[in-house]
Write an enzyme that holds these catalytic residues in place. Structure first.
Site, PDB file in Angstrom:
ATOM      1  N   ASP A   1       0.975  -1.349   0.106  1.00 35.61           N
ATOM      2  CA  ASP A   1      -0.076   0.214   0.157  1.00 35.61           C
ATOM      3  C   ASP A   1       0.741   1.141  -0.074  1.00 35.61           C
ATOM      4  OD1 ASP A   1      -2.308  -1.987  -0.287  1.00 35.61           O
ATOM      5  OD2 ASP A   1      -2.538  -0.988   2.348  1.00 35.61           O
TER       6      ASP A   1
ATOM      7  N   HIS B   1       3.401  -2.590   3.656  1.00 34.86           N
ATOM      8  CA  HIS B   1       3.368  -1.495   2.885  1.00 34.86           C
ATOM      9  C   HIS B   1       4.470  -1.138   1.943  1.00 34.86           C
ATOM     10  CE1 HIS B   1       0.357  -1.146   5.535  1.00 34.86           C
ATOM     11  NE2 HIS B   1       0.557   0.185   5.552  1.00 34.86           N
TER      12      HIS B   1
END
Lengths: 713, 219
Positions: free
Chosen positions: A82, A234
């Site tokens: 992300d 992430h």
């Protein structure tokens, strides 16, 4: 001339508009503008369908009322990253994935995709899938429907510009498991579904953003047994070295356990979620990404440039304080002497063109001089009877030389030819001397190396706002700048209002020249280059009348700044000269060019940055910084006022000077630049005088009625 | 006066000959270009710069306005079979929800649903992802021309139902609707209107038929 007018205002305004647009764009893609960092607390989940709460992490809510939760099949791992792409960590993540032939899904934000389009392109080329993660990562449950649409379309726009595709995958910011959906986030998910998106939550959350250590990341990411899983990681938003390190172990280990790393649609057995974009939409995307790139590069360069300039300017402030302190100490010592006292008579030249209001005051003030003088008023073809006024005074030692109008340099040359003495004082027809001014002004000639002396010009009409601003400017200019230049031996200008020259120096450099509009700067530079010293005599005060209207100020400063540029250009060869000329060329010219001609040109940029900071950026910090700079200037100004024993009360208008006066000055400078570049011709613009200035305490009976303060004509 | 300055120069020549550098670079006013050529050149450069700046601002505005927030269609296998069971309901809704958010979708979104709905979903798997169907709905504002053309061509079924409906509505306000879509048609309203309105009407008309969902969506 009329045809050129629009351009010289149009272009600078357009440049400013473009710059402001770039700054705003930068703020937008750096999440400074329109960013919303609020995160909503969780609420109950009674309205979320049970099959969603209990089902898989992939929500297909495209059919209203019939949401489906899909799961990844066994032995399939879908890595999802992300918040990227990040210029540092994303390439490392991509390298690891490539090494192990793994495909993953990157949920990119529009801001990051706009800033790093090449990474998005690389993701697509290497078989990874892209999903939307909104444009600038707000909590969608707090946003309106139109904002959600905007987030989606801007994200798609960035994606189209970066990689030429649109995607059908989506993951909301601040999301985790689908079981964590609640009554606020579920309607958003439903709405996103209605726009045609598949929303992907996750099965295993590595929580790598907390940087819990490689071990913990791997443990949280690993599913039980052979279960399929969507893993949340992430690749942006801070130091992701742990994530990269975890991948180094997680990828081979899980492969050994029989897992395959696929992107989402591969795992679900569906066609790719990417759709190529063509035609106008593609060009729109490319234009967007191009605009962002231009803005990033330009604003970064400007920020660096302005920071460098800021450092130099503050360095100069410091140097000025230091050197002027040293200079004042030196010349104020009780035993300080330039050399043997100068007592020989001197010639005072008063060039005058239509000075009927002021000339009498000027000449009478000279009569009070405590130094023997000869006064020569050179009337440069005045049409208002200036010469007759002087003749009618019947003063001893005052001669009037009349010439047909030929300009100030020629009038001065004419005066030099008529001068009987070897030291020549020059003053303006609108200036008033104190009785001691001439004596103080010529004392430095006791030192045979001194070729010229600058006096201390003071603004007489300082009670209006515009007068007070110029007063501050003059006091700082004479007490800080000129002292510094004196110490550095590179005085750029002897003011036309009060200066003295050795006749020998004048003759060696060929007298006054009309090559430039600032003959005083020109001659000073020439005398420097000839090897003479040029010094500052602080007690030689002359009272001058400053322009009282913006228009007059404009034309005066236009002439000054344009003339200074001309003089610098005329003497540019000094930079490569040897000897004193080379010294002036390498110390004085750069100083003057940088701080008087080049840096002030960039001052509007500082104001634009300031404005931006106040509106969008850290408002308090920006305002604090502005007051900080103002405080530094106030300290400098206060010191200059103290050196000159001026009353501090006029400093009240200093903050306002920074807001209004400075801008006028840089517009003037900009216009001078344009005129210089395009080679236009400037005519001499004469100021209108009211004749109210006189030295305090001298000839009080001459003070004229206050009615006549208004500009004449 | 001229003579004097010459004298000055002689003087300097006698005084310190070597130390007088070539400061008379500029004989005559510095910077002034009498020919005006430099001014023209800079004007040209100025225009280029000005256009670049204006172009930048315009590009930015154009790129920012009128975005499209819809996703391209994606078919997940296993899903379609489920949908096939509820074929009558699914196709309509799959298109209609786009309408309430972006009101500009009205015309296009309404039309394909009754005519091509069931067909479209079935067809898609064979046409890989079924982009064409979605491309139409994805750029609704600009592509109204293609949007109106397609149902007439592809939606044979829809065309049969529409004319009947439009004939009844013709005398009333629909003539105006037809006029806004194509200016030529308003001149002779009777003939072309049916074909024209067949593209325009469905959102309102098929309400009587199975297109209820589409009609709701359009409002």
């Amino acid at each position: 001339m009329r045809r050129r007018l629009p351009m010289r205002y149009l272009l600078p305004s357009l440049l400013l508009v473009a710059l402001l647009a770039m700054l705003m764009l930068r703020g937008y893609v750096h999440s400074e503008i329109l960013a919303d960092h609020r995160v909503r607390p969780p609420v109950s989940n009674g309205q979320v369908p049970p099959q969603i709460l209990d089902g898989g992490p992939v929500i297909d809510a495209r059919a209203p009322g019939e949401p489906k939760a899909l799961s990844v099949p066994d032995r399939n791992l879908v890595l999802t990253f992300d918040d990227g792409p990040d210029p540092v960590w994303t390439p490392k993540v991509l390298d690891r994935l490539k090494e192990y032939d793994a495909h993953a899904v990157f949920f990119v934000t529009g801001t990051m995709a706009s800033r790093h389009p090449d990474l998005v392109r690389r993701m697509v080329e290497e078989g990874h899938e892209i999903g939307l993660h909104t444009f600038n990562h707000p909590d969608l449950a707090l946003q309106t429907q139109s904002r959600i649409d905007w987030e989606l379309s801007q994200n798609q726009l960035a994606l189209a510009g970066a990689a030429g595709i649109r995607t059908s995958l989506f993951r909301p910011p601040y999301s985790s498991f689908s079981a964590a959906l609640d009554d606020k986030s579920w309607p958003v998910t439903e709405y996103i579904g209605s726009r045609g998106y598949i929303t992907a939550f996750n099965d295993t959350d590595s929580e790598d953003w907390k940087r819990p250590g490689v071990e913990a990341i791997i443990e949280r990411a690993t599913p039980k047994g052979t279960k399929g899983s969507i893993v949340l990681m992430h690749d942006s938003g801070g130091d992701r070295s742990q994530t990269v390190a975890a991948l180094d172990r997680f990828l081979p280990d899980m492969k050994d356990r029989g897992y395959r790393f696929a992107n989402l649609t591969e795992a679900l057995g569906a066609p790719s979620a990417h759709t190529p974009v063509t035609g106008a939409d593609l060009w729109k995307g490319k234009a967007w990404v191009g605009a962002v790139t231009v803005s990033e590069k330009t604003t970064s360069a400007l920020t660096v440039g302005l920071a460098a300039i800021g450092v130099l300017v503050f360095f100069r402030f410091g140097l000025m304080l230091l050197l002027s302190f040293g200079h004042a100490r030196k010349v104020r010592r009780r035993r300080f002497r330039w050399g043997p006292a100068v007592t020989e008579p001197v010639t005072v030249l008063v060039p005058a063109y239509n000075e009927k209001e002021c000339i009498e005051n000027t000449v009478r003030s000279l009569m009070e001089s405590d130094h023997p003088i000869e006064v020569i008023v050179i009337d440069d073809g005045s049409s208002d009877g200036t010469a007759d006024i002087v003749d009618d005074l019947w003063l001893p030692n005052v001669r009037v030389v009349r010439q047909v109008n030929a300009g100030k340099p020629e009038a001065l040359n004419n005066g030099i030819r008529n001068a009987r003495h070897d030291i020549i004082v020059m003053m303006d027809g609108d200036t008033v001397f104190e009785p001691s001014t001439v004596r103080e002004l010529v004392q430095p000639f006791g030192d045979p190396r001194v070729g010229a002396v600058a006096g201390n010009a003071k603004v007489g009409n300082r009670d209006s706002l515009i007068g007070a601003w110029q007063h501050i400017e003059y006091v700082m200019g004479f007490n800080l700048d000129r002292r510094m230049y004196d110490v550095l031996r590179c005085m750029p200008t002897i003011p036309g209002a009060v200066g003295a020259f050795r006749r020998e120096a004048l003759e060696r450099v060929g007298g006054m020249s009309d090559d430039t509009l600032a003959e005083d700067t020109d001659i000073t530079m020439a005398i420097h280059r000839d090897g003479w010293r040029v010094v500052y005599a602080e007690r030689a005060r002359a009272w001058t009348e400053a322009p009282e209207s913006v228009q007059q100020l404009w034309s005066q400063r236009y002439r000054w700044s344009y003339g200074t540029m001309q003089a610098i250009w005329k003497h540019r060869r000094a930079v490569i000269d040897s000897g004193p000329s080379g010294r002036f060329g390498r110390v004085g010219l750069p100083l003057v060019s940088l701080f008087m001609v080049l840096f002030p040109l960039l001052a509007p940029l500082i104001d634009v940055f300031l404005l931006y900071g106040i509106v969008f950026g850290p408002t308090q910090k920006t305002i604090a910084a502005w007051f900080g700079v103002l405080a530094i200037q106030a300290v400098c100004a206060a010191y200059a006022f103290r050196l000159d024993k001026e009353r501090m009360v006029h400093l009240i208008s200093l903050p306002l000077q920074q807001l209004l006066y400075r801008q006028l000055m840089y517009v003037v400078l900009l216009q001078s630049w344009i005129t210089a570049l395009t080679g236009g011709r400037l005519r001499w613009q004469k100021l209108r005088r009211t004749g109210v200035v006189e030295a305090p305490g001298s000839i009080p009976t001459q003070r004229q009625g206050s009615d006549e303060r208004r500009p004449v004509g | 006066m001229q003579i004097d300055s010459v004298e000055f120069r002689k003087l300097q020549a006698g005084g310190k000959p070597s130390e007088e550098p070539p400061q008379e670079d500029a004989d005559g006013p510095v910077f002034v270009d009498e020919s005006g050529r430099r001014s023209k050149k800079f004007r040209r450069i100025g225009w280029v710069l000005a256009l670049a700046c204006a172009g930048y601002a315009v590009t930015l505005v154009v790129a920012l306005i009128g975005g499209n927030s819809n996703a391209p269609s994606l078919l997940i296998p296993g899903q379609t079979e489920d949908k096939a069971d509820t074929a009558e309901e699914t196709p309509g809704p799959s298109e209609t929800p786009t309408a309430p958010a972006g009101t500009e979708v009205e015309v296009v979104a309404g039309v394909p649903s009754p005519s091509g709905s069931t067909a479209a979903v079935r067809r898609e798997p064979t046409v890989s992802v079924g982009e064409p169907a979605d491309d139409r709905s994805s750029s609704p504002a600009g592509d109204s021309a293609t949007g109106t053309a397609t149902p007439a061509a592809g939606g044979g079924d829809g065309a049969t139902t529409a004319p009947e409906a439009t004939e009844s509505t013709d005398p009333g306000g629909t003539g105006d609707n037809g006029g806004t879509a194509g200016g030529e048609q308003t001149a002779d309203p009777t003939d072309p209107v049916p074909t024209e309105t067949s593209t325009e009407e469905p959102p309102g008309e098929p309400a009587a038929q199975g297109g209820q969902l589409a009609g709701e969506g359009a409002r």
